[in-house]
Design an enzyme around this catalytic site. Structure first.
Site, PDB file in Angstrom:
ATOM      1  CD1 TRP A 183      -2.714   1.764   0.700  1.00 30.16           C
ATOM      2  CD2 TRP A 183      -1.229   2.442   2.231  1.00 30.16           C
ATOM      3  NE1 TRP A 183      -3.059   3.046   1.077  1.00 30.16           N
ATOM      4  CE2 TRP A 183      -2.171   3.493   2.021  1.00 30.16           C
ATOM      5  CE3 TRP A 183      -0.194   2.636   3.158  1.00 30.16           C
ATOM      6  CZ2 TRP A 183      -2.086   4.710   2.690  1.00 30.16           C
ATOM      7  CZ3 TRP A 183      -0.113   3.854   3.823  1.00 30.16           C
ATOM      8  CH2 TRP A 183      -1.055   4.875   3.595  1.00 30.16           C
ATOM      9  CD  GLU A 224      -4.390  -1.763   2.463  1.00 26.62           C
ATOM     10  OE1 GLU A 224      -5.191  -1.415   3.341  1.00 26.62           O
ATOM     11  OE2 GLU A 224      -3.201  -2.091   2.700  1.00 26.62           O
ATOM     12  CE  LYS A 226      -6.423   5.646   3.757  1.00 26.33           C
ATOM     13  NZ  LYS A 226      -5.370   5.854   4.769  1.00 26.33           N
ATOM     14  CG  ASP A 258      -8.141  -1.305   5.435  1.00 24.75           C
ATOM     15  OD1 ASP A 258      -9.070  -0.695   6.018  1.00 24.75           O
ATOM     16  OD2 ASP A 258      -7.041  -1.511   5.969  1.00 24.75           O
ATOM     17  CG  HIS A 261      -8.214   1.578   2.905  1.00 17.71           C
ATOM     18  ND1 HIS A 261      -6.993   1.222   2.382  1.00 17.71           N
ATOM     19  CD2 HIS A 261      -7.959   1.988   4.168  1.00 17.71           C
ATOM     20  CE1 HIS A 261      -6.044   1.396   3.292  1.00 17.71           C
ATOM     21  NE2 HIS A 261      -6.620   1.853   4.388  1.00 17.71           N
ATOM     22  CG  HIS A 285      -5.644  -5.159   5.785  1.00 19.09           C
ATOM     23  ND1 HIS A 285      -4.702  -4.164   5.642  1.00 19.09           N
ATOM     24  CD2 HIS A 285      -4.962  -6.329   5.683  1.00 19.09           C
ATOM     25  CE1 HIS A 285      -3.509  -4.711   5.456  1.00 19.09           C
ATOM     26  NE2 HIS A 285      -3.645  -6.020   5.468  1.00 19.09           N
ATOM     27  CG  ASP A 293      -8.508   4.222   6.833  1.00 21.63           C
ATOM     28  OD1 ASP A 293      -8.829   3.195   7.448  1.00 21.63           O
ATOM     29  OD2 ASP A 293      -7.371   4.403   6.368  1.00 21.63           O
ATOM     30  CG  ASP A 295      -6.888   1.856  10.588  1.00 24.94           C
ATOM     31  OD1 ASP A 295      -7.371   0.864  10.038  1.00 24.94           O
ATOM     32  OD2 ASP A 295      -6.158   2.667  10.000  1.00 24.94           O
ATOM     33  CG  ASP A 325      -4.682  -2.209   9.133  1.00 29.40           C
ATOM     34  OD1 ASP A 325      -4.012  -1.644  10.011  1.00 29.40           O
ATOM     35  OD2 ASP A 325      -4.770  -1.785   7.966  1.00 29.40           O
TER      36      ASP A 325
END
Length: 417
Positions: A183, A224, A226, A258, A261, A285, A293, A295, A325
């Site tokens: 990424w 990956e 985004k 993800d 993302h 993820h 985003d 996390d 993640d």
């Protein structure tokens, strides 16, 4: 017979009446690897000597006890892994190298700089996954694999090549395939006039990094996407469309989804079955975005459960790799690891406890009424009783008992850092 066993016997009978074998579900949930991300333990800083993050990465909070050395990080990881049931792997970033106190730049990393990680993994009997690190570096300020400066772009291409060699080394040492995620934080705060140029440079960079195929039993590469990042709100060259097309064109490359993302109205659970039509394998993820985003620690929430349902309903456990993640520095970092990973495993178990065969039978018969009724009944089935029995069976703490263990570790270890 303990109360946990009594509750499980009742649950097993209830699930059996729905056509679900709870013992088989526990076995499958236990054997499916979930890769635990190392960067929760030290706030994504790594061990190159950096004390700040760049490239759109932010960690909030200053809870005491952050891991300051590789030894502390691995000790904390070990504590977390001892409280998480099921087959685990550990997912590390390239900036978590063991450089012996010497400066080793990203285009100079070699397997020897990760030998201590491999030693630790072999000792624990677990596999390792890997990530290229294209953020938090002076040469990443104006783009990495899309950079118009050929010398800077060559630097990052070399980084990607070396990451793949280290991944193959991990596969050799552990005897378990290493899944390597790529990424980049490249993007623009405003939409550039030339939106094609950066993507053509990214395409060329990827082709050079992946020109030589890795042995499939040692390393599998994933790309990956985004939607946006901090400082790249308007334009990201490595978009979902770009990497989807790239993975379709290059079947040996996995596509990474993800959970944070995409647009806030999008969920990755809705994308899994479409992707399985066109790509061989997918890397997930599992994270939790809160309006962006961000996390957050994975919860046993609707989307996490739906992600796992989509994997199980589509019989894709052998085509999907699962990794966590997230990073939260506002709470005890080990608790964050354990909460999120146990929730991911519990959601997987819940998906395996769903009466999928019966639901599909109703669907094939055109009986949408009973399909809906049964799917709703399944929501209130006693998964908690099965989960508690599974934890007990695996020698893991049940319920909140594990939090006492972490609190003791915090008192004896973390508070003294």
């Amino acid at each position: 017979m303990s109360n946990i066993e009594k509750a499980y016997e009742l649950a097993r009978e209830a699930y059996a009446a729905m056509g679900v074998d709870t013992d088989k579900a526990m076995e499958l949930a236990d054997q499916t690897p979930i890769s635990l991300h190392c960067w929760q333990g030290d706030d994504v800083l790594g061990f190159e000597g950096s004390d700040s993050l760049t490239g759109g990465i932010q960690t909030t909070g200053n809870y005491p006890g952050r891991a300051r050395t590789l030894e502390e990080l691995r000790a904390d990881l070990s504590k977390a892994l001892d409280l998480i049931p099921g087959v685990s792997k550990v997912n590390i970033h390239a900036n978590y190298l063991d450089n012996g106190g010497k400066k080793v730049d990203r285009n100079e990393i070699e397997p020897c700089h990760f030998a201590s990680w491999a030693d630790w993994a072999v000792d624990r009997g677990i596999g390792l996954d890997f990530n290229s690190t294209y953020f938090s570096h002076p040469l990443a300020e104006n783009g990495t694999l899309t950079n118009p400066d050929e010398a800077i772009r060559a630097f990052w291409i070399e980084h990607g090549l070396r990451v793949r060699k280290i991944s193959e080394y991990f596969g050799e040492r552990t005897g378990k395939v290493c899944v390597t995620n790529h990424w980049i934080p490249d993007g623009e705060k405003e939409v550039p006039i030339d939106t094609l140029g950066p993507r053509m440079r990214l395409l060329d960079s990827c082709d050079k990094i992946f020109a030589q195929k890795s042995p499939a039993n040692l390393n599998k590469d994933a790309v990956e996407s985004k939607l946006f990042g901090i400082g790249s709100e308007a334009y990201v060259p490595g978009s979902h469309e770009f990497y989807l097309a790239y993975a379709v064109r290059n079947p040996e490359i996995l596509l990474t989804l993800d959970a944070g993302h995409f647009h806030p109205t999008e969920v990755i659970s809705a994308k899994i079955s479409s992707l399985l039509c066109f790509v061989d394998e997918v890397l997930l993820h599992v994270s939790r975005p809160v309006r962006w985003d961000s996390d957050h620690v994975v919860l046993f929430d609707d989307e996490t459960r739906q992600i796992m349902r989509e994997v199980v309903r589509n019989d894709a456990l052998n085509r999907v790799y699962i990794a966590t993640d997230y990073f939260d520095a506002s709470i005890n970092r080990i608790m964050a690891w354990v909460i999120g990973a146990r929730n991911a495993r519990k959601a997987l178990l819940g998906a395996l406890l769903e009466p999928v065969a019966t639901l599909k039978k109703y669907e094939q018969e055109g009986d949408r009424s009973r399909r809906l009724a049964l799917s709703q009944e399944a929501l209130t089935m006693p998964i908690g009783a099965v989960w508690d029995y599974y934890c007990m069976k695996k020698g893991m703490p049940v319920g909140m008992a594990w939090t006492d263990d972490v609190r003791a570790y915090e008192k004896d270890v973390l508070s003294k850092r």
